[in-house]
Scaffold this active site. Structure first.
Site, PDB file in Angstrom:
ATOM      1  N   THR A  10      -5.623   0.785   2.423  1.00 23.78           N
ATOM      2  CA  THR A  10      -4.398   1.314   1.815  1.00 23.78           C
ATOM      3  C   THR A  10      -4.723   2.200   0.609  1.00 23.78           C
ATOM      4  O   THR A  10      -3.904   2.369  -0.282  1.00 23.78           O
ATOM      5  CB  THR A  10      -3.424   0.176   1.407  1.00 23.78           C
ATOM      6  OG1 THR A  10      -4.036  -0.631   0.391  1.00 23.78           O
ATOM      7  CG2 THR A  10      -3.068  -0.709   2.588  1.00 23.78           C
ATOM      8  N   HIS A  35       9.167   3.174  -1.967  1.00 24.30           N
ATOM      9  CA  HIS A  35       7.765   3.252  -2.409  1.00 24.30           C
ATOM     10  C   HIS A  35       6.912   2.856  -1.202  1.00 24.30           C
ATOM     11  O   HIS A  35       7.201   1.847  -0.540  1.00 24.30           O
ATOM     12  CB  HIS A  35       7.523   2.310  -3.592  1.00 24.30           C
ATOM     13  CG  HIS A  35       6.066   2.117  -3.869  1.00 24.30           C
ATOM     14  ND1 HIS A  35       5.222   3.171  -4.102  1.00 24.30           N
ATOM     15  CD2 HIS A  35       5.281   0.996  -3.882  1.00 24.30           C
ATOM     16  CE1 HIS A  35       3.990   2.720  -4.266  1.00 24.30           C
ATOM     17  NE2 HIS A  35       4.004   1.399  -4.144  1.00 24.30           N
ATOM     18  N   CYS A  84       3.227   1.791 -10.044  1.00 21.26           N
ATOM     19  CA  CYS A  84       3.818   2.875  -9.227  1.00 21.26           C
ATOM     20  C   CYS A  84       5.239   3.241  -9.626  1.00 21.26           C
ATOM     21  O   CYS A  84       5.859   4.098  -8.999  1.00 21.26           O
ATOM     22  CB  CYS A  84       3.817   2.479  -7.757  1.00 21.26           C
ATOM     23  SG  CYS A  84       2.192   2.089  -7.136  1.00 21.26           S
ATOM     24  N   ASN A 126      -1.723   5.646   0.068  1.00 17.30           N
ATOM     25  CA  ASN A 126      -0.953   5.311  -1.133  1.00 17.30           C
ATOM     26  C   ASN A 126      -1.271   6.316  -2.241  1.00 17.30           C
ATOM     27  O   ASN A 126      -2.444   6.585  -2.519  1.00 17.30           O
ATOM     28  CB  ASN A 126      -1.271   3.873  -1.586  1.00 17.30           C
ATOM     29  CG  ASN A 126      -0.240   3.335  -2.578  1.00 17.30           C
ATOM     30  OD1 ASN A 126       0.628   4.064  -3.056  1.00 17.30           O
ATOM     31  ND2 ASN A 126      -0.334   2.045  -2.886  1.00 17.30           N
ATOM     32  N   LYS A 140       9.206  -2.967   6.618  1.00 22.23           N
ATOM     33  CA  LYS A 140       9.524  -4.394   6.452  1.00 22.23           C
ATOM     34  C   LYS A 140      10.560  -4.597   5.356  1.00 22.23           C
ATOM     35  O   LYS A 140      11.442  -5.453   5.463  1.00 22.23           O
ATOM     36  CB  LYS A 140       8.267  -5.168   6.076  1.00 22.23           C
ATOM     37  CG  LYS A 140       7.359  -5.381   7.249  1.00 22.23           C
ATOM     38  CD  LYS A 140       6.194  -6.237   6.834  1.00 22.23           C
ATOM     39  CE  LYS A 140       5.395  -6.613   8.044  1.00 22.23           C
ATOM     40  NZ  LYS A 140       4.370  -7.589   7.762  1.00 22.23           N
ATOM     41  N   SER A 196       3.988  -2.568  -9.307  1.00 25.78           N
ATOM     42  CA  SER A 196       3.491  -3.938  -9.475  1.00 25.78           C
ATOM     43  C   SER A 196       3.483  -4.331 -10.937  1.00 25.78           C
ATOM     44  O   SER A 196       3.373  -3.490 -11.827  1.00 25.78           O
ATOM     45  CB  SER A 196       2.067  -4.042  -8.925  1.00 25.78           C
ATOM     46  OG  SER A 196       2.094  -4.069  -7.531  1.00 25.78           O
ATOM     47  N   GLU A 203      -1.185   5.838 -13.102  1.00 24.09           N
ATOM     48  CA  GLU A 203      -1.871   4.586 -13.441  1.00 24.09           C
ATOM     49  C   GLU A 203      -3.373   4.757 -13.254  1.00 24.09           C
ATOM     50  O   GLU A 203      -4.115   3.784 -13.229  1.00 24.09           O
ATOM     51  CB  GLU A 203      -1.330   3.418 -12.621  1.00 24.09           C
ATOM     52  CG  GLU A 203      -1.416   3.605 -11.130  1.00 24.09           C
ATOM     53  CD  GLU A 203      -0.896   2.398 -10.382  1.00 24.09           C
ATOM     54  OE1 GLU A 203      -1.519   1.336 -10.506  1.00 24.09           O
ATOM     55  OE2 GLU A 203       0.123   2.521  -9.680  1.00 24.09           O
ATOM     56  N   SER A 237       1.701  -9.632  -3.405  1.00 25.73           N
ATOM     57  CA  SER A 237       2.305  -8.362  -3.854  1.00 25.73           C
ATOM     58  C   SER A 237       3.409  -7.922  -2.893  1.00 25.73           C
ATOM     59  O   SER A 237       4.425  -7.363  -3.324  1.00 25.73           O
ATOM     60  CB  SER A 237       1.243  -7.271  -4.002  1.00 25.73           C
ATOM     61  OG  SER A 237       0.786  -6.798  -2.741  1.00 25.73           O
TER      62      SER A 237
HETATM   63  P1  HMG Z   1      -4.678  -8.009   5.456  1.00 22.08           P
HETATM   64  O1  HMG Z   1      -4.342  -9.300   4.843  1.00 22.08           O
HETATM   65  O2  HMG Z   1      -6.085  -7.729   5.779  1.00 22.08           O
HETATM   66  O3  HMG Z   1      -3.820  -7.692   6.737  1.00 22.08           O
HETATM   67  O4  HMG Z   1      -4.163  -6.831   4.506  1.00 22.08           O
HETATM   68  P2  HMG Z   1      -3.102  -8.718   7.735  1.00 22.08           P
HETATM   69  O5  HMG Z   1      -4.094  -9.655   8.311  1.00 22.08           O
HETATM   70  O6  HMG Z   1      -1.882  -9.284   7.082  1.00 22.08           O
HETATM   71  O7  HMG Z   1      -2.656  -7.658   8.837  1.00 22.08           O
HETATM   72  C1  HMG Z   1      -1.749  -6.658   8.498  1.00 22.08           C
HETATM   73  C2  HMG Z   1      -0.782  -6.529   9.676  1.00 22.08           C
HETATM   74  O8  HMG Z   1      -1.516  -5.995  10.789  1.00 22.08           O
HETATM   75  C3  HMG Z   1      -0.182  -7.859  10.165  1.00 22.08           C
HETATM   76  O9  HMG Z   1       1.146  -7.595  10.521  1.00 22.08           O
HETATM   77  C4  HMG Z   1      -1.006  -8.175  11.396  1.00 22.08           C
HETATM   78  O10 HMG Z   1      -0.322  -8.991  12.341  1.00 22.08           O
HETATM   79  C5  HMG Z   1      -1.227  -6.780  11.937  1.00 22.08           C
HETATM   80  P3  HMG Z   1       2.343  -8.477   9.881  1.00 22.08           P
HETATM   81  O11 HMG Z   1       2.092  -9.859  10.245  1.00 22.08           O
HETATM   82  O12 HMG Z   1       2.207  -8.287   8.365  1.00 22.08           O
HETATM   83  O13 HMG Z   1       3.564  -7.869  10.435  1.00 22.08           O
HETATM   84  N1  HMG Z   1      -2.377  -6.664  12.877  1.00 22.08           N
HETATM   85  C6  HMG Z   1      -2.339  -5.917  13.975  1.00 22.08           C
HETATM   86  N2  HMG Z   1      -1.367  -5.156  14.522  1.00 22.08           N
HETATM   87  C7  HMG Z   1      -1.658  -4.495  15.683  1.00 22.08           C
HETATM   88  N3  HMG Z   1      -2.868  -4.581  16.309  1.00 22.08           N
HETATM   89  C8  HMG Z   1      -3.862  -5.332  15.797  1.00 22.08           C
HETATM   90  C9  HMG Z   1      -3.618  -6.037  14.571  1.00 22.08           C
HETATM   91  N4  HMG Z   1      -4.368  -6.849  13.803  1.00 22.08           N
HETATM   92  C10 HMG Z   1      -3.595  -7.223  12.755  1.00 22.08           C
HETATM   93  N5  HMG Z   1      -5.038  -5.398  16.420  1.00 22.08           N
HETATM   94  C11 HMG Z   1      -2.577  -6.373   2.758  1.00 22.08           C
HETATM   95  C12 HMG Z   1      -2.793  -6.566   4.239  1.00 22.08           C
HETATM   96  C13 HMG Z   1      -1.187  -5.793   2.487  1.00 22.08           C
HETATM   97  C14 HMG Z   1      -2.698  -7.722   2.034  1.00 22.08           C
HETATM   98  C15 HMG Z   1      -3.665  -5.408   2.225  1.00 22.08           C
HETATM   99  O14 HMG Z   1      -3.604  -4.158   2.867  1.00 22.08           O
HETATM  100  C16 HMG Z   1      -3.619  -5.174   0.719  1.00 22.08           C
HETATM  101  O15 HMG Z   1      -4.018  -6.004  -0.090  1.00 22.08           O
HETATM  102  N6  HMG Z   1      -3.120  -3.962   0.299  1.00 22.08           N
HETATM  103  C17 HMG Z   1      -2.997  -3.612  -1.114  1.00 22.08           C
HETATM  104  C18 HMG Z   1      -1.769  -4.234  -1.757  1.00 22.08           C
HETATM  105  C19 HMG Z   1      -0.489  -3.578  -1.326  1.00 22.08           C
HETATM  106  O16 HMG Z   1      -0.462  -2.458  -0.817  1.00 22.08           O
HETATM  107  N7  HMG Z   1       0.656  -4.271  -1.575  1.00 22.08           N
HETATM  108  C20 HMG Z   1       1.952  -3.741  -1.226  1.00 22.08           C
HETATM  109  C21 HMG Z   1       3.065  -4.275  -2.122  1.00 22.08           C
HETATM  110  S1  HMG Z   1       2.675  -4.043  -3.856  1.00 22.08           S
HETATM  111  C22 HMG Z   1       2.950  -2.343  -4.095  1.00 22.08           C
HETATM  112  O17 HMG Z   1       3.511  -1.667  -3.283  1.00 22.08           O
HETATM  113  C23 HMG Z   1       2.429  -1.760  -5.369  1.00 22.08           C
HETATM  114  C24 HMG Z   1       1.169  -0.931  -5.243  1.00 22.08           C
HETATM  115  O18 HMG Z   1       1.474   0.349  -4.684  1.00 22.08           O
HETATM  116  C25 HMG Z   1       0.502  -0.767  -6.610  1.00 22.08           C
HETATM  117  C26 HMG Z   1       1.326  -0.308  -7.795  1.00 22.08           C
HETATM  118  O19 HMG Z   1       2.483  -0.615  -7.993  1.00 22.08           O
HETATM  119  O20 HMG Z   1       0.691   0.343  -8.645  1.00 22.08           O
HETATM  120  C27 HMG Z   1       0.126  -1.573  -4.331  1.00 22.08           C
END
Ligand code: HMG
Length: 384
Positions: free
Chosen positions: A152, A233, A111, A272, A242, A305, A79, A201
């Protein structure tokens, strides 16, 4: 007739950024990335590495061992396309000296596309059992600086051959799949970094998993107890954990580590790799499993996605350990060069020139092949 993955090779860039360094620069607790996201390092490609060189560098060990001599198709999943018309696989076809009696095509669905390629390859091999198909999945994951997705990022490629009587993993015919038009993650043609509705996502990833799993169960009659290990993935390793906790509700942390932990080791350190990520997880599992997995069934979940999800499975073949590239993979990850935060941002801002001019690129650390420059609008690739 058994058809499946015969050999698999993984490659990521020779440079990485430690997420502790990113955390410090962005003013967040390192454990948010190390524990909350489950990532430690992300692979960063230097200016003379792109999806073509990542791909050729991943496939090079297969070539060296004579595994590509009767390849009749090269299916290139990505991609992070480098051209609107020409398939990136054609550059790799030349770099690897593949036979001219070969079909070459590029596939895209975020992906998910390497999994589509695997299914198409199985069809081709079933029609002509003496032939092999080479699948390469290669991507650079890029989000805006300072955005939630930044931690990521990553990059990497896997190259794998599909044949009859595979030495690694015989793929089961049953599969469960799911598609829905959603805007959870996308990259318009005018942007070089993805746009993502991050939290949404993660919800769609799980929704597609549940639907794909239900369909798989209907098709196969199998249940969770039929699997020794799972590969997901892996956009970040916590996502895979999760997801599995949603399928196997109430699973203990120890059991989760047992069925998933070995598959997450490489991704935790490469980041990733989009279309390659599931298969990086498979490499990680086969290379690092303490138990001999011979004869055991593993479950695989592919997600792209947009979205398409697919749950499928395969049986690890007796003697698989002697057909791995485990030492090469481990050395690659151990010998990378760490970037400073400044170097990371400089590489991020560099980008490939888009001025239409001729350029010669400086040489950085890469595998056997590098992206050496641009001449008359044509990308030039060369041995290192
Ligand atoms: P965010 O919103 O900044 O993170 O980004 P958050 O505030 O949700 O924190 C993440 C986790 O860290 C949470 O845990 C917090 O509690 C924890 P959870 O509640 O989720 O269990 N946390 C801590 N833990 C320990 N010590 C600390 C601490 N502080 C916080 N001090 C988000 C998270 C996934 C939104 C971001 O990384 C993002 O946008 N990533 C990109 C999108 C993505 O990867 N999506 C995954 C599903 S889609 C997919 O897999 C397809 C993809 O590969 C693309 C494709 O298909 O081409 C992305």
């Amino acid at each position: 007739m058994k058809i499946g993955i015969d050999r698999i090779s993984f490659y990521t860039s020779q440079y990485f950024l430690d997420l502790k360094v990113l955390a410090e620069a962005r003013g967040v607790e390192p454990d948010k990335f190390y524990v909350g996201i489950g990532q430690e390092k992300m692979g960063i490609p230097p200016p003379d590495e792109d999806i073509v060189t990542l791909a050729a560098n991943a496939a090079s060990p297969l070539k060296e061992q004579g595994e590509l001599d009767n390849v009749e198709a090269l299916l290139f999943a990505t991609e992070s396309g480098i051209d609107q018309s020409k398939a990136a696989g054609l550059f790799v076809h030349a770099l690897l000296g593949l036979p001219s009696r070969c079909r070459v095509v590029e596939l895209k669905q975020a992906c998910y596309s390497a999994t589509a390629a695997l299914r198409f390859a199985m069809g081709l091999v079933a029609m002509k059992p003496t032939s092999k198909v080479l699948i390469i999945a290669s991507d650079v994951a890029r989000y805006a600086l300072g955005s939630p997705g930044e931690s990521t990022q990553g990059c990497g490629a896997v190259a794998f051959t599909v044949s009859v009587d595979p030495r690694l993993l015989a793929i089961d015919p049953e599969a469960g799949f799911y598609a829905e038009d959603v805007m959870d993650f996308w990259r318009p043609n005018y942007l070089s970094e993805a746009l993502v509705d991050g939290k949404y996502s993660t919800l769609v990833y799980i929704k597609a998993l549940k639907a794909a799993w239900d369909f798989y169960v209907e098709e196969s009659g199998r249940s969770l107890g039929d699997f020794k290990r799972f590969c997901y993935h892996i956009p970040f390793t916590r996502m895979a954990e999760k997801a599995h906790q949603k399928l196997d509700k109430g699973i203990s942390p120890e059991a989760l580590e047992e069925v998933l932990g070995e598959s997450l080791l490489y991704s935790r350190n490469a980041g990733n790799c989009y279309s390659a990520s599931l298969y990086v997880g498979l490499c990680s599992l086969l290379d690092n499993s303490v138990d001999d997995l011979s004869g055991h069934r593993i479950g695989l979940y592919s997600y792209g996605s947009g979205c398409v999800g697919e749950f499928f499975s395969g049986v690890v073949q007796p003697g698989y350990r002697s057909s791995r590239f485990d030492q090469a993979h481990q050395q690659l990850l151990a010998k990378r060069t760490e970037l400073t935060f400044q170097q990371y941002e400089d590489i991020y801002h560099y980008g490939i020139p888009t001025d239409g001019g001729d350029h010669v690129f400086s040489q950085y650390r890469t595998g056997p092949f590098r992206f050496s420059g641009i001449q008359q609008h044509k990308r030039i690739y060369a041995p290192r």
